[in-house]
Scaffold this active site. Structure first.
Site, mmCIF file in Angstrom:
data_model
loop_
_atom_site.group_PDB
_atom_site.id
_atom_site.type_symbol
_atom_site.label_atom_id
_atom_site.label_comp_id
_atom_site.label_asym_id
_atom_site.label_seq_id
_atom_site.Cartn_x
_atom_site.Cartn_y
_atom_site.Cartn_z
ATOM 1 N N GLN A 18 0.839 -1.201 0.000
ATOM 2 C CA GLN A 18 0.000 0.000 0.000
ATOM 3 C C GLN A 18 0.872 1.248 0.000
ATOM 4 O O GLN A 18 1.914 1.305 0.642
ATOM 5 C CB GLN A 18 -0.909 0.003 1.225
ATOM 6 C CG GLN A 18 -2.015 -1.029 1.155
ATOM 7 C CD GLN A 18 -2.927 -0.986 2.365
ATOM 8 O OE1 GLN A 18 -2.913 -1.884 3.205
ATOM 9 N NE2 GLN A 18 -3.739 0.041 2.475
ATOM 10 N N SER A 99 5.230 -5.565 2.990
ATOM 11 C CA SER A 99 3.895 -5.674 3.584
ATOM 12 C C SER A 99 2.989 -6.506 2.677
ATOM 13 O O SER A 99 3.270 -7.668 2.416
ATOM 14 C CB SER A 99 3.331 -4.272 3.845
ATOM 15 O OG SER A 99 2.134 -4.340 4.573
ATOM 16 N N LEU A 100 1.908 -5.907 2.162
ATOM 17 C CA LEU A 100 1.004 -6.611 1.256
ATOM 18 C C LEU A 100 1.751 -7.225 0.069
ATOM 19 O O LEU A 100 1.368 -8.287 -0.442
ATOM 20 C CB LEU A 100 -0.057 -5.614 0.779
ATOM 21 C CG LEU A 100 -1.170 -6.040 -0.190
ATOM 22 C CD1 LEU A 100 -0.739 -6.011 -1.635
ATOM 23 C CD2 LEU A 100 -1.749 -7.397 0.171
ATOM 24 N N ARG A 124 -8.090 -10.479 4.334
ATOM 25 C CA ARG A 124 -7.080 -9.854 5.199
ATOM 26 C C ARG A 124 -7.381 -8.368 5.370
ATOM 27 O O ARG A 124 -7.347 -7.825 6.484
ATOM 28 C CB ARG A 124 -5.696 -10.054 4.593
ATOM 29 C CG ARG A 124 -4.542 -9.361 5.310
ATOM 30 C CD ARG A 124 -3.262 -9.589 4.498
ATOM 31 N NE ARG A 124 -2.049 -9.086 5.128
ATOM 32 C CZ ARG A 124 -1.521 -7.893 4.902
ATOM 33 N NH1 ARG A 124 -2.128 -7.045 4.073
ATOM 34 N NH2 ARG A 124 -0.397 -7.520 5.506
ATOM 35 N N HIS A 208 0.432 -3.341 10.865
ATOM 36 C CA HIS A 208 1.643 -3.890 11.498
ATOM 37 C C HIS A 208 1.871 -3.450 12.944
ATOM 38 O O HIS A 208 2.953 -3.662 13.479
ATOM 39 C CB HIS A 208 2.885 -3.593 10.654
ATOM 40 C CG HIS A 208 2.779 -4.093 9.248
ATOM 41 N ND1 HIS A 208 2.752 -5.430 8.946
ATOM 42 C CD2 HIS A 208 2.652 -3.433 8.073
ATOM 43 C CE1 HIS A 208 2.627 -5.573 7.628
ATOM 44 N NE2 HIS A 208 2.553 -4.375 7.081
ATOM 45 N N GLN A 257 3.067 -11.340 10.384
ATOM 46 C CA GLN A 257 3.335 -10.120 9.621
ATOM 47 C C GLN A 257 2.302 -9.034 9.874
ATOM 48 O O GLN A 257 2.629 -7.848 9.923
ATOM 49 C CB GLN A 257 3.383 -10.455 8.123
ATOM 50 C CG GLN A 257 3.825 -9.299 7.245
ATOM 51 C CD GLN A 257 2.994 -9.187 5.980
ATOM 52 O OE1 GLN A 257 1.771 -9.253 6.016
ATOM 53 N NE2 GLN A 257 3.658 -9.030 4.853
#
Length: 320
Positions: A18, A99-100, A124, A208, A257
């Site tokens: 993102q 991340s993603l 998610r 996170h 994560q």
């Protein structure tokens, strides 16, 4: 995907998360590579939402909503990878995602089917948004402070609320996340702490950080339903900066994560230590390219987001 002897072990691919999204971001690549629109059509069929229209037309506010951004960025990363393969680009010896982007890497490494990953990522994102409704959380980038100083700033500004250092992007660039009020206090106190800049980021969830624990618990159950295979290309995970081949270990890494920091600095340093000399950023924009150059300046990094950048990257990394 090629077997290991056909992988270029000095080449790595990384996938953004993102923050790299923008209206119109895939138009140029789609104009030359039909597989881009085909990938978005596959994504839309998996979820039942027209993601290509959102990417092409916006509005930007919708594109920035986590429940839209995450599936869109997964589709964009996979579409760019497929365009690279359509151009007969060499296969990397390592992958990672920010991340993603870790999900994009796992799809492109053959660990998770794309349609399954689309559904997984949509769930998610929903879990994350439900954990912290829009407006209750915040996320910001702190520039010009070392990691320990950012952690100290978080401790001071939290005042009993959640505020964590969550993305270690480069030396001197750390993202923090937590409750909206705590992030606001950190922004106000950042200059006095010595930061050069502090920027509120356009994300609708504080990813996170510890506020994501309810989402992590939901993800445990969701991942039990997902088929995960050993990756055909090693994928370095955000949480512990190691690649995993066991599907259960991959599930565990994905659960951790969601509520743990993204250790990007260490990820790129590990790639360098493993012999990587060139990195291709596979997806819209060049956010990771900028970060990578500030982490290890001896690695050449090439973004791929349109036909010209693909040509430049392909020319630089050569063929297997």
């Amino acid at each position: 995907m090629c077997v290991n002897e056909y992988l270029n072990m000095t080449l790595a691919f990384v996938f953004p998360g993102q923050g790299s999204q923008s209206v119109g971001m895939m138009n140029a690549l789609a104009a030359k590579f039909p597989v881009v629109k085909e990938t978005f059509a596959e994504a839309s069929q998996a979820i039942g939402k027209d993601f290509w229209q959102l990417v092409e037309q916006g509005p930007e506010a919708n594109l920035n909503q986590t429940e839209i951004t995450q599936p869109v960025m997964l589709a964009a990363g996979v579409a760019t990878w497929r365009a690279w393969l359509a151009a007969d680009g060499p296969r990397p010896g390592l992958m990672a995602g920010h991340s993603l982007g870790e999900y994009s890497a796992l799809v492109c490494a053959g660990s998770i089917d794309f349609s399954e990953a689309m559904k997984l990522v949509a769930d998610r994102a929903r879990f994350m948004q439900q954990a912290v409704p829009v407006g209750q959380g915040g996320i910001a980038a702190i520039l010009g402070l070392d990691d320990d100083s950012v952690r100290k700033l978080c401790a001071q500004a939290s005042q009993g609320e959640v505020l964590d250092a969550v993305n270690f992007n480069t030396p001197g660039q750390v993202v923090i996340a937590g409750t909206a009020a705590a992030v606001t206090r950190a922004l106000e106190q950042s200059k006095a702490a010595g930061a050069k800049r502090a920027i509120l980021l356009p994300m609708s969830v504080p990813a996170h950080c510890r506020l994501m624990h309810p989402a992590a618990q939901q993800l445990v159950e969701r991942l039990k339903q997902a088929e995960i295979r050993p990756p055909q290309v090693p994928v370095i995970h955000n949480t512990h900066v190691q690649a995993e081949s066991d599907p259960e270990a991959i599930r565990n890494a994905l659960v951790r994560q969601i509520e743990s920091p993204v250790r990007w600095v260490e990820t790129i340093q590990k790639m360098a230590a493993d012999g990587v000399t060139r990195i291709v950023e596979c997806g819209p924009g060049k956010v990771l390219t900028g970060l990578n150059k500030r982490i290890v300046n001896t690695i050449d990094t090439f973004p791929v987001y349109d036909p010209e950048t693909l040509r430049v990257a392909f020319s630089a990394v050569g063929k297997n």
